[in-house]
Every structure is written in C-alpha cells, then in structure tokens.
Design a protein around this motif. Structure first.
Motif, PDB file in Angstrom:
ATOM      1  N   ILE A  96       0.833  -1.202   0.000  1.00  0.00           N
ATOM      2  CA  ILE A  96       0.000   0.000   0.000  1.00  0.00           C
ATOM      3  C   ILE A  96       0.869   1.254   0.000  1.00  0.00           C
ATOM      4  CG2 ILE A  96      -1.686   1.336   1.332  1.00  0.00           C
ATOM      5  CD1 ILE A  96      -2.767  -1.415   2.350  1.00  0.00           C
ATOM      6  N   ALA A  97       1.880   1.274   0.869  1.00  0.00           N
ATOM      7  CA  ALA A  97       2.777   2.434   0.944  1.00  0.00           C
ATOM      8  C   ALA A  97       3.514   2.629  -0.377  1.00  0.00           C
ATOM      9  CB  ALA A  97       3.779   2.248   2.080  1.00  0.00           C
ATOM     10  N   ARG A 123      12.568  -2.267   4.976  1.00  0.00           N
ATOM     11  CA  ARG A 123      11.391  -2.361   4.120  1.00  0.00           C
ATOM     12  C   ARG A 123      10.607  -1.041   4.112  1.00  0.00           C
ATOM     13  NH1 ARG A 123       7.770  -7.555   4.293  1.00  0.00           N
ATOM     14  NH2 ARG A 123       7.304  -6.673   2.227  1.00  0.00           N
ATOM     15  N   ILE A 124      10.595  -0.366   5.251  1.00  0.00           N
ATOM     16  CA  ILE A 124       9.950   0.945   5.319  1.00  0.00           C
ATOM     17  C   ILE A 124      10.631   1.899   4.351  1.00  0.00           C
ATOM     18  CG2 ILE A 124       9.707   2.986   6.800  1.00  0.00           C
ATOM     19  CD1 ILE A 124       9.097   1.038   9.127  1.00  0.00           C
ATOM     20  N   LYS A 125      11.949   1.926   4.376  1.00  0.00           N
ATOM     21  CA  LYS A 125      12.684   2.816   3.479  1.00  0.00           C
ATOM     22  C   LYS A 125      12.453   2.433   2.022  1.00  0.00           C
ATOM     23  CE  LYS A 125      17.290   4.586   2.438  1.00  0.00           C
ATOM     24  NZ  LYS A 125      18.726   4.589   2.803  1.00  0.00           N
ATOM     25  N   GLU A 126      12.520   1.158   1.711  1.00  0.00           N
ATOM     26  CA  GLU A 126      12.366   0.699   0.330  1.00  0.00           C
ATOM     27  C   GLU A 126      10.967   0.986  -0.222  1.00  0.00           C
ATOM     28  OE1 GLU A 126      13.365  -3.406   0.549  1.00  0.00           O
ATOM     29  OE2 GLU A 126      15.539  -3.066   0.399  1.00  0.00           O
ATOM     30  N   SER A 127       9.969   1.018   0.653  1.00  0.00           N
ATOM     31  CA  SER A 127       8.592   1.224   0.190  1.00  0.00           C
ATOM     32  C   SER A 127       8.303   2.676  -0.176  1.00  0.00           C
ATOM     33  CB  SER A 127       7.596   0.776   1.275  1.00  0.00           C
ATOM     34  OG  SER A 127       7.642   1.641   2.388  1.00  0.00           O
ATOM     35  N   GLY A 128       9.215   3.594   0.161  1.00  0.00           N
ATOM     36  CA  GLY A 128       9.022   4.998  -0.191  1.00  0.00           C
ATOM     37  C   GLY A 128       8.451   5.852   0.917  1.00  0.00           C
ATOM     38  N   LEU A 164      15.448   2.899  12.415  1.00  0.00           N
ATOM     39  CA  LEU A 164      15.029   3.780  11.325  1.00  0.00           C
ATOM     40  C   LEU A 164      16.104   4.813  11.005  1.00  0.00           C
ATOM     41  CD1 LEU A 164      11.348   4.248  12.471  1.00  0.00           C
ATOM     42  CD2 LEU A 164      12.025   3.268  10.276  1.00  0.00           C
ATOM     43  N   GLN A 165      16.694   5.375  12.038  1.00  0.00           N
ATOM     44  CA  GLN A 165      17.738   6.378  11.819  1.00  0.00           C
ATOM     45  C   GLN A 165      18.944   5.784  11.097  1.00  0.00           C
ATOM     46  OE1 GLN A 165      18.161   7.843  15.892  1.00  0.00           O
ATOM     47  NE2 GLN A 165      17.071   9.722  15.370  1.00  0.00           N
ATOM     48  N   GLU A 170      13.492   9.618   8.272  1.00  0.00           N
ATOM     49  CA  GLU A 170      13.150  10.649   9.244  1.00  0.00           C
ATOM     50  C   GLU A 170      12.248  10.084  10.336  1.00  0.00           C
ATOM     51  OE1 GLU A 170      11.281  14.048   7.549  1.00  0.00           O
ATOM     52  OE2 GLU A 170      13.091  14.737   6.511  1.00  0.00           O
ATOM     53  N   VAL A 171      12.544  10.462  11.586  1.00  0.00           N
ATOM     54  CA  VAL A 171      11.736  10.003  12.718  1.00  0.00           C
ATOM     55  C   VAL A 171      11.123  11.197  13.437  1.00  0.00           C
ATOM     56  CG1 VAL A 171      11.706   8.757  14.906  1.00  0.00           C
ATOM     57  CG2 VAL A 171      13.149   7.941  13.031  1.00  0.00           C
ATOM     58  N   GLN A 172       9.856  11.066  13.716  1.00  0.00           N
ATOM     59  CA  GLN A 172       9.096  12.067  14.464  1.00  0.00           C
ATOM     60  C   GLN A 172       8.564  11.400  15.724  1.00  0.00           C
ATOM     61  OE1 GLN A 172       5.979  14.170  12.213  1.00  0.00           O
ATOM     62  NE2 GLN A 172       4.521  13.508  13.754  1.00  0.00           N
ATOM     63  N   ILE A 173       8.631  12.082  16.850  1.00  0.00           N
ATOM     64  CA  ILE A 173       8.045  11.571  18.089  1.00  0.00           C
ATOM     65  C   ILE A 173       6.690  12.241  18.305  1.00  0.00           C
ATOM     66  CG2 ILE A 173       8.201  11.670  20.617  1.00  0.00           C
ATOM     67  CD1 ILE A 173      11.162  11.111  20.398  1.00  0.00           C
ATOM     68  N   ASN A 174       5.674  11.427  18.580  1.00  0.00           N
ATOM     69  CA  ASN A 174       4.357  11.925  18.960  1.00  0.00           C
ATOM     70  C   ASN A 174       4.149  11.657  20.447  1.00  0.00           C
ATOM     71  OD1 ASN A 174       3.857  12.574  16.309  1.00  0.00           O
ATOM     72  ND2 ASN A 174       2.487  10.853  15.917  1.00  0.00           N
ATOM     73  N   THR A 175       3.737  12.665  21.185  1.00  0.00           N
ATOM     74  CA  THR A 175       3.519  12.516  22.619  1.00  0.00           C
ATOM     75  C   THR A 175       2.147  13.044  23.001  1.00  0.00           C
ATOM     76  OG1 THR A 175       5.878  12.750  23.122  1.00  0.00           O
ATOM     77  CG2 THR A 175       4.337  13.154  24.920  1.00  0.00           C
TER      78      THR A 175
END
Length: 380
Positions: A96-97, A123-128, A164-165, A170-175
């Motif tokens: 899907i990604a 796989r996350i990186k490869e999927s775009g 991921l890094q 890119e990594v974002q933290i949600n709090t």
C-alpha cells in the motif's frame, strides 16, 4: 520594538507560508490519516482506535486501498499518513505504501515502533515512506510503559527509532500530553533533541475511544493546557532550525502564537507545504480527512461523525460534498465564545472536544481559557 520576520517550523506530516511557497488553496486536502487496521500489540489507555487483537473482516482489501489512492490522486496531492491500530500488522502495508509513493504521494507511517527491527526499517525505506512517527508518552520507561500497558514498550520503541535512523528514515516523536506526563514535557523535548529526532508533536488528549474512560482523571485543566502551550511556543521560537515542533489537537496554540507574535512585534511567515506545515488550528474537514479501516470517512480520527463512505462514494465526492465538511468550513456556524472570538479563523477550537462535551461539533471549545474581546465587552 524591532520587527522580526520569522519563518516558523513545525510539523505533522504536513508546513506556515514562506520561502516563496504559494499559500494553500482554500479547503485543499492536505493530510489524510488512514486507519488501515485496528489490530495492535499494545493496550494504550487512551487509544482512539480501541485496539483489537485479531484481524477484523471489515478491513478494506488491498485492491480497495489501491482504488482509494487512485481516487485521491485524481483531485489532490495530500500527505498520506498510514496509521492504525498498528499498521505494521497489515501484511500488505508495504504494498500500500509503495503504491501510494509510486503515484507521487508523500507517505508517512504512524507506529508504536515496537515492531521496527532492522529488517522492517529497511522495508519501510524501500517502500518509499518518507517519515515515521513513533509514540512516546513519557520521558522514561516507567511513565511510557504504564500508559501503554506493556512492560518494555519504551525500550522497544526506542530500538525502532534507532533502526530507522540507521536507514536514513526521518523520525518524528508523537507525545500525548495528559496528567500522567504533564511534568515530563521538557524532558521529552530534551530526549528528542539529544537523539537527533526530526520532529516532536505534542497531542493534547482528546476524550474519544478509550480516552473517554480516562477523561475525568487524565484531562488537563484549562490553565495547565494554556501554560504548556505557551511554553511550547517559546520553545518553537528558541529551537527553530534545530527541530520541528508542532502542537496537535491544540488549536489554542495558534491563538497564542498570533497574539504573542503581535505583542512581541514579530511577523510570522508560516510554511504551508511539506512535512512541517502549519496553517491554522483545527483542520478537521477543511484540510484533514480521516478514513477508517472500514472506509468510513470522518473529519479527523477524534471526531466520530460520519462524513461519507469510500466503499459507496468516491473520495472527491465525500471531500467536496459532505454536509459535515461544509459545516466545519464555515466559521460563521461556530457557537458560544468560539463564534465571537477574534481568533476563530486561525484557531477554530477543537471540534472533537466540543462534540464530546456538548454532542455538537460546532459548539465552543470547552478547554479554552481565553475570553474573546466581544465577550468581555458584553460583560459575559
């Protein structure tokens, strides 16, 4: 006072105007939050999705997901945030990604991070996927693990961040800010800064899903809400260029920002495009759309009012014709002090909190301490 021109960073997968970028079109679909599944391995006490352990038969198929993506691309070019539950529980998540990225959409993934080992990160990186947001609800394992109700989830999430890094994602933290961690916000920001996090988004708790059950014990009072957002504005000014900061589900931040900027002689040049967009407070139905795992469309994930159904309508039909969306785009319909507030066009109040308190999504924001000038003049 000296006039300062500041281009403010912020961030959701989304940017205030500056750098020659055009202003966003009115009611342009900018962000689509897509709940691909309700399955999850955690049991978070505030969960909007009321997570399930087993696959639900009503989840949209891979083929239907592709169709929805095709429909989106015909009339808009939003940032697509794949979320859940835990979206990595879908076997087809990378298909899907990859399909969405191949169509030219900017794709982000919202995950709890516990399943992101080195192979998954690759796989996350490869999927775009361009950015991954990972939830941290405390500055230490005790606070986070208690809120997430799974021992070791803090350490697992941080391992996911590092994986991921390493892959250059890119990594974002949600709090989510509530009473359990209101005194740890500074430490969470320090944690993000010390670990080269791209963005930190603070979410003010919205009483929906499991969050309804903890509202009385966890919702911040109005003054604390105001104090945290004022502090966050100071940090946004201080740290611009170092980290993207954004207050989400906290439309009052925009009233604070505009008022403080005026008082301090600052001219804000907001970014309006990209992964760090900021335009106004509540974007539900005017810039943001939520799609459930069943295909039900809502203004946002926290406002459980049906605006359409992508299994029966095209996405553009819902976006352009939904009565709910049309209501939300008309600030003249806002009630109570939101309706007379001089900041209503930049804030608009949280429509989900209004719905929770009053059963009417156009009612006044119940967690706002500000009294509009018109209200004060009338002695209200």
């Amino acid at each position: 006072m000296e006039n300062k021109n500041i281009s403010m960073p912020a961030g959701h997968p989304g940017q205030m105007h500056g750098g020659g970028l055009p202003l966003p079109k009115k009611n342009e679909l900018r962000l689509v939050f897509w709940e691909l599944t309700a399955r999850c391995n955690l049991k978070c006490i505030h969960c909007r999705a009321e997570a399930q352990t087993e696959r639900q038969e009503d989840e949209l198929s891979t083929e239907k997901c592709f169709t929805v993506i095709d429909e989106l691309c015909k009339f808009s070019s939003p940032i697509l945030i794949l979320t859940g539950g835990e979206p990595l529980y879908r076997d087809d998540i990378f298909n899907i990604a990859g399909y969405a990225a191949g169509k030219g959409l900017r794709v982000a993934l919202a995950t709890n991070g516990t399943l992101v080992d080195e192979k998954v990160a690759e796989r996350i990186k490869e999927s775009g996927i361009k950015r991954v947001s990972i939830s941290l609800d405390g500055a230490n394992p005790q606070t986070h693990d208690t809120f997430r109700m799974i021992p070791g989830s803090f350490e697992s999430a941080f391992n996911g961040i590092k994986n991921l890094q390493k892959k250059g994602v890119e990594v974002q933290i949600n709090t989510t800010i509530a009473r359990h961690n209101e005194d740890e916000v500074k430490d969470i920001l320090d944690l993000a800064l010390n670990n080269n996090i791209k963005a930190l988004h603070i979410f003010m708790l919205v009483p929906v899903g499991c969050g309804v059950q903890i509202a009385d014990s966890q919702m911040l009072d109005k003054q604390k809400y105001e104090d945290i957002l004022s502090w966050f504005y100071d940090k946004t000014m201080e740290l611009r260029g170092r980290i993207e900061l954004k207050a989400t589900c906290a439309p009052h931040f925009f009233r604070i920002m505009h008022k403080r900027a005026k008082d301090e002689g600052i001219t804000i040049s907001p970014q309006t495009h990209g992964m760090a967009a900021v335009t106004k407070g509540c974007l539900a139905g005017s810039g943001v759309m939520f799609i459930s795992r069943k295909g039900i469309v809502q203004p946002c994930g926290y406002l459980p009012v049906q605006a359409g159904d992508v299994t029966k309508q095209t996405v553009s039909e819902v976006w352009n014709g939904s009565e709910v969306f049309l209501n939300l785009r008309d600030t003249g319909l806002l009630k109570g002090k939101c309706g007379i507030c001089e900041y209503k066009k930049v804030c608009e109040g949280c429509r989900a909190r209004a719905y929770y308190e009053k059963g009417d999504y156009m009612e006044e924001e119940p967690y706002c301490i500000y009294e509009p000038i018109r209200g004060r003049a009338a002695g209200k």
